[in-house]
Design an enzyme around this catalytic site. Sequence first.
Site: not given
Length: 321
Positions: A20, A103, A121
């Site tokens: 991520e 996020y 996203d």
Amino acid sequence: MPWRYAAHETPDPYAIWLSEMMLQQTTVTTVRDYFTRFRERWPRIDDLAAATLDDVLHAWQGLGYYNRAHNLYKCAQIIVKEYGGKFPKTAEELIKLPGIGPYASASIAAIAFNQPALVIDGNVERVLSRLYRLNFPPKRDRDILLEKLDQLKDAKRHGDFAQSMMELGSEICKPKKPDCTNCPVNSYCAAFAQGDVLSFPLREPKKKRPQKYATAYIITNDRDEILLRKRPNKGLLKGLVEVPTSDWSLTPEKIKSPGLLDKTVRHVFTHFDLDVQIVKLHDNTPSHLQHGAFFVNKNDLQHQALPTLVKKILRAGMKSA
Ligand code: SF4
């Protein structure tokens, strides 16, 4: 993708967090090799926390947005020192850590720990905009997107739901060529029904980007070395290594030097564009040395944490006589 896991496997929070962090502002294709190299070199979070910041920055070289590398390192240290090497499980706790925003916190909580966190996203924004024909640019009202996502979610499989929405966007509901005929949710899709899929998502009007200018100095000496210096430990490209440059300003500097090259390097940052003119000099005792600069042999440049901008400058400068 090397950070995905099979149905029978337990997700590894470290791998999911690492992916991520790398995927922010970077494509899957670029991240793949970096992710694999990081995992091989630092298989667990303890290994990463025990590395030096310079090693991490060096391994990050080329991925850009170096603030992420600083945050990655800081976060690894906090997880090891304050959480005993285990990631917290909820989005509310995760978001307190360096480099983890709304996020990423939701994504890690849902995928690594199956927590009921809703993940949005760019792919999810596009899917929702088309499914509901949302009449506003998706970043403008996150609450409505969360509300829509909440109506769609699976009550138990939070991680699977998050990943399926993101992959529906990346694999089928693509920006320019959505495969609507084979889309598993086409019977619910308002834009497909109306035949105006490509009109969504709505876009924000474009703002003009500021243009900045700088002069970079490639200074060599008799020992085939190049003068470098370390950037300050705060601000853009912090802690990385560069050739000396002038301040980056809004007006181009007028230089009269025989070493001025007839080429300009252009680099695009998130919030501005930078044009760099290059001056190439040969000087064994440059005054820049007084400001903490140091000479490095040309063959050892690969061991320095050089951002892409500096590599471009050196490439352009080396090609010129
Ligand atoms: Fe996207 Fe087309 Fe599927 Fe609608 S039907 S979600 S536009 S791929």
